[in-house]
Motif scaffolding. Structure first.
Motif, mmCIF file in Angstrom:
data_model
loop_
_atom_site.group_PDB
_atom_site.id
_atom_site.type_symbol
_atom_site.label_atom_id
_atom_site.label_comp_id
_atom_site.label_asym_id
_atom_site.label_seq_id
_atom_site.Cartn_x
_atom_site.Cartn_y
_atom_site.Cartn_z
ATOM 1 N N ALA A 26 0.832 -1.204 0.000
ATOM 2 C CA ALA A 26 0.000 0.000 0.000
ATOM 3 C C ALA A 26 0.868 1.256 0.000
ATOM 4 O O ALA A 26 0.567 2.236 -0.696
ATOM 5 C CB ALA A 26 -0.919 -0.023 1.225
ATOM 6 N N GLN A 27 1.951 1.214 0.777
ATOM 7 C CA GLN A 27 2.853 2.372 0.799
ATOM 8 C C GLN A 27 3.453 2.608 -0.583
ATOM 9 O O GLN A 27 3.522 3.742 -1.059
ATOM 10 C CB GLN A 27 3.966 2.142 1.822
ATOM 11 N N SER A 28 3.868 1.527 -1.226
ATOM 12 C CA SER A 28 4.479 1.652 -2.554
ATOM 13 C C SER A 28 3.489 2.186 -3.580
ATOM 14 O O SER A 28 3.858 2.952 -4.478
ATOM 15 C CB SER A 28 5.014 0.286 -2.997
ATOM 16 N N ASP A 29 2.200 1.775 -3.447
ATOM 17 C CA ASP A 29 1.180 2.174 -4.425
ATOM 18 C C ASP A 29 0.464 3.467 -4.032
ATOM 19 O O ASP A 29 -0.437 3.916 -4.748
ATOM 20 C CB ASP A 29 0.139 1.054 -4.562
ATOM 21 N N GLY A 30 0.831 4.038 -2.886
ATOM 22 C CA GLY A 30 0.158 5.257 -2.442
ATOM 23 C C GLY A 30 -1.272 5.028 -1.994
ATOM 24 O O GLY A 30 -2.112 5.926 -2.075
ATOM 25 N N GLN A 31 -1.563 3.814 -1.485
ATOM 26 C CA GLN A 31 -2.916 3.475 -1.053
ATOM 27 C C GLN A 31 -2.982 3.399 0.475
ATOM 28 O O GLN A 31 -1.958 3.308 1.159
ATOM 29 C CB GLN A 31 -3.337 2.120 -1.647
ATOM 30 N N TRP A 32 -4.213 3.418 0.997
ATOM 31 C CA TRP A 32 -4.423 3.298 2.438
ATOM 32 C C TRP A 32 -4.757 1.830 2.757
ATOM 33 O O TRP A 32 -5.745 1.299 2.241
ATOM 34 C CB TRP A 32 -5.572 4.193 2.889
ATOM 35 N N PRO A 33 -3.941 1.162 3.618
ATOM 36 C CA PRO A 33 -4.201 -0.248 3.945
ATOM 37 C C PRO A 33 -5.315 -0.378 4.985
ATOM 38 O O PRO A 33 -5.054 -0.581 6.182
ATOM 39 C CB PRO A 33 -2.849 -0.726 4.475
ATOM 40 N N GLY A 34 -6.538 -0.288 4.522
ATOM 41 C CA GLY A 34 -7.682 -0.230 5.433
ATOM 42 C C GLY A 34 -7.828 -1.462 6.312
ATOM 43 O O GLY A 34 -8.130 -1.339 7.508
ATOM 44 N N ASP A 35 -7.621 -2.656 5.747
ATOM 45 C CA ASP A 35 -7.776 -3.874 6.544
ATOM 46 C C ASP A 35 -6.733 -3.935 7.665
ATOM 47 O O ASP A 35 -7.043 -4.348 8.788
ATOM 48 C CB ASP A 35 -7.647 -5.108 5.647
ATOM 49 N N ALA A 36 -5.509 -3.548 7.341
ATOM 50 C CA ALA A 36 -4.449 -3.577 8.357
ATOM 51 C C ALA A 36 -4.752 -2.598 9.484
ATOM 52 O O ALA A 36 -4.611 -2.922 10.670
ATOM 53 C CB ALA A 36 -3.102 -3.242 7.712
ATOM 54 N N TRP A 37 -5.190 -1.388 9.109
ATOM 55 C CA TRP A 37 -5.510 -0.416 10.153
ATOM 56 C C TRP A 37 -6.690 -0.894 11.011
ATOM 57 O O TRP A 37 -6.690 -0.751 12.240
ATOM 58 C CB TRP A 37 -5.825 0.957 9.580
ATOM 59 N N ALA A 38 -7.693 -1.473 10.371
ATOM 60 C CA ALA A 38 -8.868 -1.948 11.119
ATOM 61 C C ALA A 38 -8.467 -3.000 12.147
ATOM 62 O O ALA A 38 -8.948 -2.989 13.293
ATOM 63 C CB ALA A 38 -9.899 -2.521 10.151
ATOM 64 N N ALA A 39 -7.544 -3.898 11.769
ATOM 65 C CA ALA A 39 -7.091 -4.927 12.704
ATOM 66 C C ALA A 39 -6.323 -4.314 13.861
ATOM 67 O O ALA A 39 -6.481 -4.718 15.031
ATOM 68 C CB ALA A 39 -6.218 -5.944 11.965
ATOM 69 N N ILE A 40 -5.484 -3.330 13.555
ATOM 70 C CA ILE A 40 -4.701 -2.679 14.606
ATOM 71 C C ILE A 40 -5.610 -1.892 15.544
ATOM 72 O O ILE A 40 -5.462 -1.939 16.766
ATOM 73 C CB ILE A 40 -3.631 -1.768 13.964
ATOM 74 N N GLU A 41 -6.575 -1.183 14.977
ATOM 75 C CA GLU A 41 -7.472 -0.389 15.822
ATOM 76 C C GLU A 41 -8.342 -1.303 16.688
ATOM 77 O O GLU A 41 -8.592 -0.999 17.865
ATOM 78 C CB GLU A 41 -8.342 0.508 14.953
ATOM 79 N N GLU A 42 -8.783 -2.416 16.128
ATOM 80 C CA GLU A 42 -9.618 -3.339 16.884
ATOM 81 C C GLU A 42 -8.876 -3.916 18.083
ATOM 82 O O GLU A 42 -9.475 -4.238 19.108
ATOM 83 C CB GLU A 42 -10.086 -4.471 15.970
ATOM 84 N N SER A 43 -7.549 -4.021 17.974
ATOM 85 C CA SER A 43 -6.749 -4.560 19.078
ATOM 86 C C SER A 43 -6.624 -3.584 20.240
ATOM 87 O O SER A 43 -6.171 -3.961 21.320
ATOM 88 C CB SER A 43 -5.354 -4.916 18.563
ATOM 89 N N GLY A 44 -6.981 -2.324 20.026
ATOM 90 C CA GLY A 44 -6.901 -1.327 21.083
ATOM 91 C C GLY A 44 -5.548 -0.651 21.212
ATOM 92 O O GLY A 44 -5.363 0.177 22.108
ATOM 93 N N LEU A 45 -4.605 -0.968 20.333
ATOM 94 C CA LEU A 45 -3.264 -0.403 20.444
ATOM 95 C C LEU A 45 -3.244 1.133 20.428
ATOM 96 O O LEU A 45 -2.411 1.731 21.112
ATOM 97 C CB LEU A 45 -2.366 -0.949 19.329
ATOM 98 N N PRO A 46 -4.135 1.814 19.686
ATOM 99 C CA PRO A 46 -4.090 3.285 19.702
ATOM 100 C C PRO A 46 -4.393 3.905 21.071
ATOM 101 O O PRO A 46 -4.193 5.098 21.260
ATOM 102 C CB PRO A 46 -5.173 3.677 18.682
ATOM 103 N N LEU A 47 -4.880 3.087 22.024
ATOM 104 C CA LEU A 47 -5.233 3.629 23.348
ATOM 105 C C LEU A 47 -4.172 3.336 24.397
ATOM 106 O O LEU A 47 -4.404 3.522 25.590
ATOM 107 C CB LEU A 47 -6.572 3.030 23.806
ATOM 108 N N VAL A 48 -3.003 2.879 23.969
ATOM 109 C CA VAL A 48 -2.030 2.372 24.932
ATOM 110 C C VAL A 48 -1.493 3.456 25.868
ATOM 111 O O VAL A 48 -1.043 3.147 26.976
ATOM 112 C CB VAL A 48 -0.883 1.676 24.162
ATOM 113 N N LEU A 49 -1.529 4.725 25.448
ATOM 114 C CA LEU A 49 -1.009 5.807 26.293
ATOM 115 C C LEU A 49 -2.126 6.577 26.993
ATOM 116 O O LEU A 49 -1.901 7.590 27.635
ATOM 117 C CB LEU A 49 -0.161 6.776 25.428
ATOM 118 N N VAL A 50 -3.346 6.074 26.883
ATOM 119 C CA VAL A 50 -4.499 6.716 27.527
ATOM 120 C C VAL A 50 -4.693 6.127 28.920
ATOM 121 O O VAL A 50 -4.632 4.904 29.089
ATOM 122 C CB VAL A 50 -5.772 6.490 26.678
ATOM 123 N N PRO A 51 -4.924 6.966 29.951
ATOM 124 C CA PRO A 51 -5.159 6.431 31.299
ATOM 125 C C PRO A 51 -6.374 5.493 31.332
ATOM 126 O O PRO A 51 -7.319 5.646 30.538
ATOM 127 C CB PRO A 51 -5.423 7.701 32.124
#
Length: 322
Positions: A26-51
């Motif tokens: 996706a990076q090479s083609d200038g695209q957004w890897p939606g499935d990869a982001w959805a999996a990462i967001e579903e895991s809760g990783l974006p909240l790791v620095l939130v109290p």
């Protein structure tokens, strides 16, 4: 590391490996890897620095920073580190957390991943602005060919920054310092592996004294960068000398990034420049991250200002504090 921290690190490693090829394509083609982001967001990783009280995991800050460093080890072409910092800023300001990828930046400057962000957290003087679905005023890319866009930031929920609180630029610079440290560690591993397996004149490259000397120089730069990133991370946790520690870290890490990439490519030979070899992803990420949230020149000047302000009597205590 706590049990939850270990679980998050293991989850992140699995996700980064499982989706690594798709993210790279996706990076090479200038695209957004939606499935990869959805999996990462579903895991809760974006909240790791939130109290925990705000919906996060309540893991120690050092473990959250380890995750940001982990994104660097994979040269992750997704705004996970930015979203982690954005959510921490939003929680501290009492604003709603981001649902989806988030971007962080300073008003009037290009914002990494701006076109893909559902929420942008922008510093404008002493104000923090939460912008939903930000409008892109001008599209651009950084040296890693990743989005870096100018955004319209005059509409959104606004909060005054608390006196003495870390600024968006400082937190962004700290995140990039941790990512660079992680990327340099992987760069060293790739180089050691290459010179240990590649043979010339009937023996591995690593057996030649000239190669060993360059490897030692590379390992020294990586160690210095790692220590500088740790210094800044510790200063954030201690709440002391953060501005100075970040200036030291970004100044030293910027130097290490340039020297290390040069040595790594020299030892890899021509293969390091090819699209098929992963070294080029790390090189471009290092160059892009080195310029984010203030260039090496910017942070070197900030470090010089700290030194001048300390004066004759305060210079040595400043050096010791750093």
């Amino acid at each position: 590391m706590s049990d939850i921290g270990t679980m998050l690190a293991d989850t992140a490693e699995r996700l980064f490996l499982d989706h690594g090829d798709a993210i790279a394509r996706a990076q090479s083609d200038g695209q957004w890897p939606g499935d990869a982001w959805a999996a990462i967001e579903e895991s809760g990783l974006p909240l790791v620095l939130v109290p925990e009280a705000n919906g996060g995991f309540g893991v120690p800050t050092s473990e959250a920073f380890s995750l940001i460093r982990q994104t660097g080890r994979h040269a992750l072409a997704l705004p996970l580190a930015d979203t982690i910092v954005a959510n921490a800023l939003l929680a501290a300001a009492g604003l709603p957390l981001a649902e989806g990828p988030a971007a962080i930046g300073v008003a009037g400057e290009p914002v990494a991943w701006g076109r893909h962000a559902r929420v942008a957290v922008i510093a404008d003087g002493d104000r923090l602005i939460r912008v939903d679905a930000p409008t892109v005023r001008e599209q651009g890319t950084d040296l890693a060919d990743q989005p870096s866009d100018l955004l319209e930031t005059n509409v959104g929920d606004t909060r005054e920054l608390a006196p003495g609180a870390p600024t968006v630029r400082e937190l962004g610079a700290l995140a990039r310092a941790l990512q660079i440290a992680g990327a340099l560690e992987r760069l060293l591993e790739l180089t050691v592996d290459h010179v240990s397996t590649r043979e010339q004149f009937g023996r591995p490259l690593a057996k030649f004294q000239a190669i060993q000397q360059e490897l030692a120089k590379l390992a020294g730069e990586v160690a210095a960068a790692s220590a500088a990133a740790d210094l800044a991370a510790d200063a954030f946790e201690d709440g002391r000398h953060l501005s100075l520690a970040i200036a030291v870290a970004r100044t030293r890490i910027g130097e290490a990034a340039g020297k290390s990439a040069n040595i790594a490519h020299q030892l890899h030979g021509a293969i390091g420049f090819t699209r098929e070899h992963q070294l080029h992803r790390y090189t471009k990420a290092l160059w892009a991250w080195r310029d984010a949230f203030g260039s090496q020149r910017y942070w070197t000047l900030r470090l010089g200002e700290h030194a001048l302000r300390s004066g004759r009597e305060g210079y040595w205590p400043m050096v010791v504090a750093a």
